[in-house]
Motif scaffolding. Structure first.
Motif, PDB file in Angstrom:
ATOM      1  N   PHE A  84      -8.375   1.509  -2.975  1.00  0.00           N
ATOM      2  CA  PHE A  84      -8.705   1.389  -1.558  1.00  0.00           C
ATOM      3  C   PHE A  84      -8.289   2.681  -0.854  1.00  0.00           C
ATOM      4  O   PHE A  84      -7.324   3.342  -1.266  1.00  0.00           O
ATOM      5  N   GLU A  85      -9.013   3.029   0.178  1.00  0.00           N
ATOM      6  CA  GLU A  85      -8.626   4.207   0.952  1.00  0.00           C
ATOM      7  C   GLU A  85      -7.299   3.948   1.649  1.00  0.00           C
ATOM      8  O   GLU A  85      -7.006   2.820   2.060  1.00  0.00           O
ATOM      9  N   ARG A  86      -6.506   5.013   1.780  1.00  0.00           N
ATOM     10  CA  ARG A  86      -5.207   4.913   2.445  1.00  0.00           C
ATOM     11  C   ARG A  86      -5.259   5.592   3.803  1.00  0.00           C
ATOM     12  O   ARG A  86      -5.882   6.637   3.959  1.00  0.00           O
ATOM     13  N   TRP A  87      -4.564   5.010   4.747  1.00  0.00           N
ATOM     14  CA  TRP A  87      -4.412   5.674   6.034  1.00  0.00           C
ATOM     15  C   TRP A  87      -2.971   6.157   6.233  1.00  0.00           C
ATOM     16  O   TRP A  87      -2.668   6.854   7.208  1.00  0.00           O
ATOM     17  N   ALA A  88      -2.079   5.818   5.289  1.00  0.00           N
ATOM     18  CA  ALA A  88      -0.683   6.247   5.373  1.00  0.00           C
ATOM     19  C   ALA A  88      -0.090   6.227   3.980  1.00  0.00           C
ATOM     20  O   ALA A  88      -0.686   5.726   3.016  1.00  0.00           O
ATOM     21  N   THR A  89       1.099   6.788   3.836  1.00  0.00           N
ATOM     22  CA  THR A  89       1.836   6.792   2.574  1.00  0.00           C
ATOM     23  C   THR A  89       2.862   5.667   2.597  1.00  0.00           C
ATOM     24  O   THR A  89       3.626   5.554   3.574  1.00  0.00           O
ATOM     25  N   PRO A  90       2.906   4.824   1.559  1.00  0.00           N
ATOM     26  CA  PRO A  90       3.843   3.701   1.578  1.00  0.00           C
ATOM     27  C   PRO A  90       5.301   4.174   1.471  1.00  0.00           C
ATOM     28  O   PRO A  90       5.600   5.153   0.787  1.00  0.00           O
ATOM     29  N   GLY A  91       6.180   3.453   2.159  1.00  0.00           N
ATOM     30  CA  GLY A  91       7.605   3.712   2.051  1.00  0.00           C
ATOM     31  C   GLY A  91       8.204   2.850   0.972  1.00  0.00           C
ATOM     32  O   GLY A  91       7.495   2.142   0.251  1.00  0.00           O
ATOM     33  N   PRO A  92       9.524   2.878   0.817  1.00  0.00           N
ATOM     34  CA  PRO A  92      10.180   2.065  -0.207  1.00  0.00           C
ATOM     35  C   PRO A  92      10.111   0.586   0.134  1.00  0.00           C
ATOM     36  O   PRO A  92      10.006   0.223   1.313  1.00  0.00           O
ATOM     37  N   PRO A  93      10.151  -0.333  -0.850  1.00  0.00           N
ATOM     38  CA  PRO A  93      10.149  -1.767  -0.578  1.00  0.00           C
ATOM     39  C   PRO A  93      11.295  -2.142   0.355  1.00  0.00           C
ATOM     40  O   PRO A  93      12.406  -1.607   0.249  1.00  0.00           O
ATOM     41  N   GLY A  94      11.013  -3.047   1.286  1.00  0.00           N
ATOM     42  CA  GLY A  94      12.031  -3.501   2.207  1.00  0.00           C
ATOM     43  C   GLY A  94      12.254  -2.589   3.390  1.00  0.00           C
ATOM     44  O   GLY A  94      13.150  -2.801   4.212  1.00  0.00           O
ATOM     45  N   GLY A  95      11.379  -1.574   3.529  1.00  0.00           N
ATOM     46  CA  GLY A  95      11.543  -0.631   4.618  1.00  0.00           C
ATOM     47  C   GLY A  95      10.944  -1.063   5.935  1.00  0.00           C
ATOM     48  O   GLY A  95      11.027  -0.338   6.918  1.00  0.00           O
TER      49      GLY A  95
END
Length: 220
Positions: free
Chosen positions: A206-217
């Motif tokens: 899927f296209e991304r609009w942002a970069t994921p942070g760490p789990p629980g962030g």
């Protein structure tokens, strides 16, 4: 047959609501129809899927909304190869009855700030609710895989958010990962392809609009 060779997810073609969101105040969400462009998108997708499926059998699960059934029929798959059934758990996220246009815009803005997974529409569902019912559907789907004559292809005709949540549940993505992904366009597909090790991989991300942070962030 066991586990299918491919699980294909398709978002319905452009609907009246995609073209004009004021219609939600006059027509129930489930009753919205495809536009002429939506029919064109579905027919184009059908051309591609007929090449993918070839002579193989297909088991289709279709959201109970009018626009998803119209999309399925517009695919023009060979009826004798396809077994189709309605699957209410693949429906759109419920916003709750007829909607006020100003309230729609207010809640969409609030959801963007709060997070699409946890935000609950007034009188409606959160993304987490959709995730739960998709998980229940997966249990049904896995039981169907045990049938010796189960087809090598599964087709899910559904909605953009539901597609993302299905893949989130299947691949065990985190909430942070989910929040960075955009819906596919109307009439777009994603395919889960069976690999030699028995696992599935997605044909394209899927296209991304942002970069994921760490789990629980926290949600974006």
């Amino acid at each position: 047959m066991g586990r299918p060779q491919r699980i294909v997810l398709i978002r319905h073609g452009e609907s009246q609501g995609n073209a004009d969101d004021s219609i939600y105040a006059r027509v129930p969400d489930h009753a919205l129809e495809l536009t002429a462009e939506g029919l064109r998108q579905a027919r184009h997708a059908g051309e591609q899927l007929r090449k993918v499926f070839g002579e193989e059998r297909v088991h289709a699960f279709v959201s109970p909304y009018r626009r998803t059934w119209e999309t399925f029929h517009a695919l023009r798959l060979d009826a004798w190869r396809v077994e189709a059934r309605e699957e209410p758990r693949l429906r759109e996220q419920d916003w709750g009855n007829w909607q006020d246009l100003e309230d729609i815009h207010r809640q969409r803005k609030a959801r963007d700030a709060y997070g699409h997974f946890f935000y609950r529409f007034a009188m409606g569902e959160s993304g987490a609710d959709v995730y739960d019912r998709v998980g229940a559907f997966l249990e049904t789907l896995h039981r169907a895989f045990d049938k010796p004559d189960f087809p090598p292809n599964v087709l899910l005709v559904t909605h953009g958010l539901t597609m993302r949540l299905f893949c989130m549940r299947w691949f065990h993505w985190t909430v942070e990962e989910f929040e960075t992904l955009s819906n596919p366009s109307n009439g777009e597909t994603r395919m889960l392809l069976l690999q030699p090790d028995g696992r599935y991989s997605i044909d394209r991300p899927f296209e991304r609009w942002a970069t994921p942070g760490p789990p629980g962030g926290g949600c974006l």
